[in-house]
Design a protein around this motif. Sequence first.
Motif, PDB file in Angstrom:
ATOM      1  N   LEU A 210       0.786  -1.364   0.301  1.00 11.27           N
ATOM      2  CA  LEU A 210       0.173  -0.166  -0.035  1.00 11.27           C
ATOM      3  C   LEU A 210       1.001   1.205  -0.317  1.00 11.27           C
ATOM      4  O   LEU A 210       0.514   2.161   0.197  1.00 11.27           O
ATOM      5  CB  LEU A 210      -0.976   0.177   1.111  1.00 11.27           C
ATOM      6  N   LEU A 211       2.262   1.080  -0.013  1.00 15.36           N
ATOM      7  CA  LEU A 211       3.007   1.903  -0.024  1.00 15.36           C
ATOM      8  C   LEU A 211       2.444   3.271  -1.247  1.00 15.36           C
ATOM      9  O   LEU A 211       2.994   4.455  -0.206  1.00 15.36           O
ATOM     10  CB  LEU A 211       4.818   1.859  -0.834  1.00 15.36           C
ATOM     11  N   GLY A 212       2.634   2.662  -2.398  1.00 15.57           N
ATOM     12  CA  GLY A 212       2.383   3.793  -3.263  1.00 15.57           C
ATOM     13  C   GLY A 212       1.032   4.226  -2.532  1.00 15.57           C
ATOM     14  O   GLY A 212       0.544   6.308  -3.898  1.00 15.57           O
ATOM     15  N   PHE A 213      -0.030   3.642  -2.116  1.00 10.96           N
ATOM     16  CA  PHE A 213      -1.166   4.257  -2.441  1.00 10.96           C
ATOM     17  C   PHE A 213      -1.231   5.184  -1.679  1.00 10.96           C
ATOM     18  O   PHE A 213      -2.117   6.133  -1.553  1.00 10.96           O
ATOM     19  CB  PHE A 213      -2.318   3.551  -1.917  1.00 10.96           C
ATOM     20  N   THR A 214       0.224   5.531  -0.300  1.00 12.77           N
ATOM     21  CA  THR A 214      -0.069   6.144   0.870  1.00 12.77           C
ATOM     22  C   THR A 214       0.870   7.776   0.197  1.00 12.77           C
ATOM     23  O   THR A 214       0.023   8.621   0.332  1.00 12.77           O
ATOM     24  CB  THR A 214       0.457   5.215   1.901  1.00 12.77           C
ATOM     25  N   VAL A 215       1.784   7.043  -0.877  1.00 10.76           N
ATOM     26  CA  VAL A 215       2.209   8.264  -1.292  1.00 10.76           C
ATOM     27  C   VAL A 215       1.406   8.880  -2.006  1.00 10.76           C
ATOM     28  O   VAL A 215       0.643  10.647  -1.429  1.00 10.76           O
ATOM     29  CB  VAL A 215       3.112   7.917  -2.133  1.00 10.76           C
ATOM     30  N   LEU A 216       0.349   8.420  -2.520  1.00 10.21           N
ATOM     31  CA  LEU A 216      -0.738   9.408  -3.123  1.00 10.21           C
ATOM     32  C   LEU A 216      -1.917  10.148  -2.739  1.00 10.21           C
ATOM     33  O   LEU A 216      -1.977  11.297  -2.479  1.00 10.21           O
ATOM     34  CB  LEU A 216      -1.049   8.245  -4.186  1.00 10.21           C
ATOM     35  N   ALA A 217      -2.053   9.535  -1.595  1.00 10.10           N
ATOM     36  CA  ALA A 217      -3.036  10.079  -1.067  1.00 10.10           C
ATOM     37  C   ALA A 217      -2.253  11.239   0.017  1.00 10.10           C
ATOM     38  O   ALA A 217      -3.086  11.861   0.335  1.00 10.10           O
ATOM     39  CB  ALA A 217      -3.430   8.832   0.716  1.00 10.10           C
ATOM     40  N   VAL A 218      -1.551  11.123   0.310  1.00  9.34           N
ATOM     41  CA  VAL A 218      -0.481  12.267   1.308  1.00  9.34           C
ATOM     42  C   VAL A 218      -0.800  13.314   0.060  1.00  9.34           C
ATOM     43  O   VAL A 218      -1.046  14.431   0.298  1.00  9.34           O
ATOM     44  CB  VAL A 218       0.696  12.327   2.016  1.00  9.34           C
ATOM     45  N   LEU A 219      -0.299  13.054  -1.039  1.00 11.36           N
ATOM     46  CA  LEU A 219      -0.269  14.317  -2.494  1.00 11.36           C
ATOM     47  C   LEU A 219      -1.616  14.756  -2.184  1.00 11.36           C
ATOM     48  O   LEU A 219      -1.660  16.149  -2.581  1.00 11.36           O
ATOM     49  CB  LEU A 219       0.367  13.899  -3.560  1.00 11.36           C
ATOM     50  N   ILE A 220      -2.330  14.104  -2.400  1.00  7.83           N
ATOM     51  CA  ILE A 220      -3.848  14.331  -2.781  1.00  7.83           C
ATOM     52  C   ILE A 220      -4.459  14.945  -1.881  1.00  7.83           C
ATOM     53  O   ILE A 220      -4.979  16.847  -2.040  1.00  7.83           O
ATOM     54  CB  ILE A 220      -5.231  13.936  -3.850  1.00  7.83           C
ATOM     55  N   MET A 221      -4.755  14.423  -1.108  1.00  3.51           N
ATOM     56  CA  MET A 221      -5.213  14.713   0.385  1.00  3.51           C
ATOM     57  C   MET A 221      -4.809  16.122   0.884  1.00  3.51           C
ATOM     58  O   MET A 221      -5.484  17.449   1.218  1.00  3.51           O
ATOM     59  CB  MET A 221      -5.221  14.330   1.767  1.00  3.51           C
ATOM     60  N   GLY A 222      -3.531  16.518   0.955  1.00  2.00           N
ATOM     61  CA  GLY A 222      -2.583  17.799   1.261  1.00  2.00           C
ATOM     62  C   GLY A 222      -2.970  18.390   0.448  1.00  2.00           C
ATOM     63  O   GLY A 222      -2.612  19.704   0.623  1.00  2.00           O
ATOM     64  N   SER A 223      -3.188  18.334  -0.878  1.00  4.41           N
ATOM     65  CA  SER A 223      -3.257  18.986  -1.653  1.00  4.41           C
ATOM     66  C   SER A 223      -4.861  20.009  -1.785  1.00  4.41           C
ATOM     67  O   SER A 223      -5.495  20.967  -1.159  1.00  4.41           O
ATOM     68  CB  SER A 223      -3.813  19.012  -3.715  1.00  4.41           C
ATOM     69  N   GLU A 224      -5.870  18.761  -1.466  1.00  4.77           N
ATOM     70  CA  GLU A 224      -7.072  19.240  -0.559  1.00  4.77           C
ATOM     71  C   GLU A 224      -6.686  20.309   0.381  1.00  4.77           C
ATOM     72  O   GLU A 224      -8.070  21.353   0.473  1.00  4.77           O
ATOM     73  CB  GLU A 224      -8.392  17.525  -0.573  1.00  4.77           C
ATOM     74  N   GLY A 225      -6.454  19.499   1.506  1.00  5.23           N
ATOM     75  CA  GLY A 225      -6.338  20.559   2.779  1.00  5.23           C
ATOM     76  C   GLY A 225      -6.014  21.921   2.065  1.00  5.23           C
ATOM     77  O   GLY A 225      -6.415  22.613   2.881  1.00  5.23           O
TER      78      GLY A 225
END
Length: 387
Positions: A210-225
């Motif tokens: 799940l590492l790749g999914f986790t990195v994507l979550a950080v980038l996308i949710m970071g942009s949302e925030g």
Amino acid sequence: MTSLERILTTPRYLAPAWIFTSLNIVVATWVLYVPAVKERLELDDGQLGLALFAFSAGLLTAIAPSSSLFEKFGLGRLSFIATCCFGLLMCIPVMATTYPMLVVGIFCTGLAASIMDIGMNALISELEYEDGVNIMSAAHGFFSLGGVIGAGLGSLLLGVFVEPVYHMLSVAAFLIVTNGFAVRHYLHRRSRKADRGGEGKFKFALIKPLLGFTVLAVLIMGSEGAIEHWSKLYLLDVVKISSDRVAGFGFVAFSATMTIGRFMGDNVSSRFGPYNIIIGGTLIAAAGFGLVLSTLFWPAMIGFALVGLGFSVIIPELFRLAGRAEGVSSAEGISVVAGMGYVGFLASPAILGLLSDWSSLRLSFAALLGAALVSALIAYVLKLRRT
């Protein structure tokens, strides 16, 4: 039947979906008062960003014990408790009279939001697994709907309440009552046990895929925030919008298109597959950030709308994949991906604040454009590995 119709016509789906709405109603209402808190406490962008980072600290703190807490109290019961606590705790930051009080208040809301977020996604994941349906994207559409309600209606009510804390208390009371009616549909639900194939207790090594999914979550949710916390200030300071109320509608445009996209996302996912829509979504968002950087009012508004549309289906897909990962329970998988994603959600406003202090808020949004392009590249690599 579409996933939206399925949720609206099935109380056992609608009840946990309302938790998604509740979370973002509270956050969007708080965001409306961020400029006022900044002015009242005489903070610069860097100080405000660091204060917002306390939310991420709260999220991180809650991740480690979350699985044990859900096992002890039950998935449904703890989700409801966290929902009620989150609404009430958010009153602390809006009435903070000192910087330490602001930081402590934001940290406490981060604790509650982490448990709330893990719980609501795990509830939907359990229902998807049990009933063989896809409703995750539509459930996240209810989250975006909360942003529209909180930011849109809240902007219109800014002058109604004498003090911001009265506004927040009214929101908290509304959510406690509505979730109180809905909780009977999920109160006694527990997370299914993980089949570890003899691996024993949960270890972070079990979720390396799940590492790749986790990195994507950080980038996308970071942009949302970043958009949720800085879009209004960007329109005021960079685009030079003179109306405080009009400036709040940049986030409304973002939330509205995200809501529409998420309500359609489950059908789009089944047709094109998760990796294709993640790649396409990040490229649409990158185009939106390009328009935002024009610093012209209407192109910027259209840009925020495109970013919302592009990001709309990405996080639901990542959470669905995390909830179905082998060797971990839904709560465990989602706790890591969602938890780290929410670290990005609140760490990014702090980073943008520091970049703004160093250079300008426009440079901060240029960094978000770069993050969208990097996300597209990561998704493409994951697709190649999958195929």
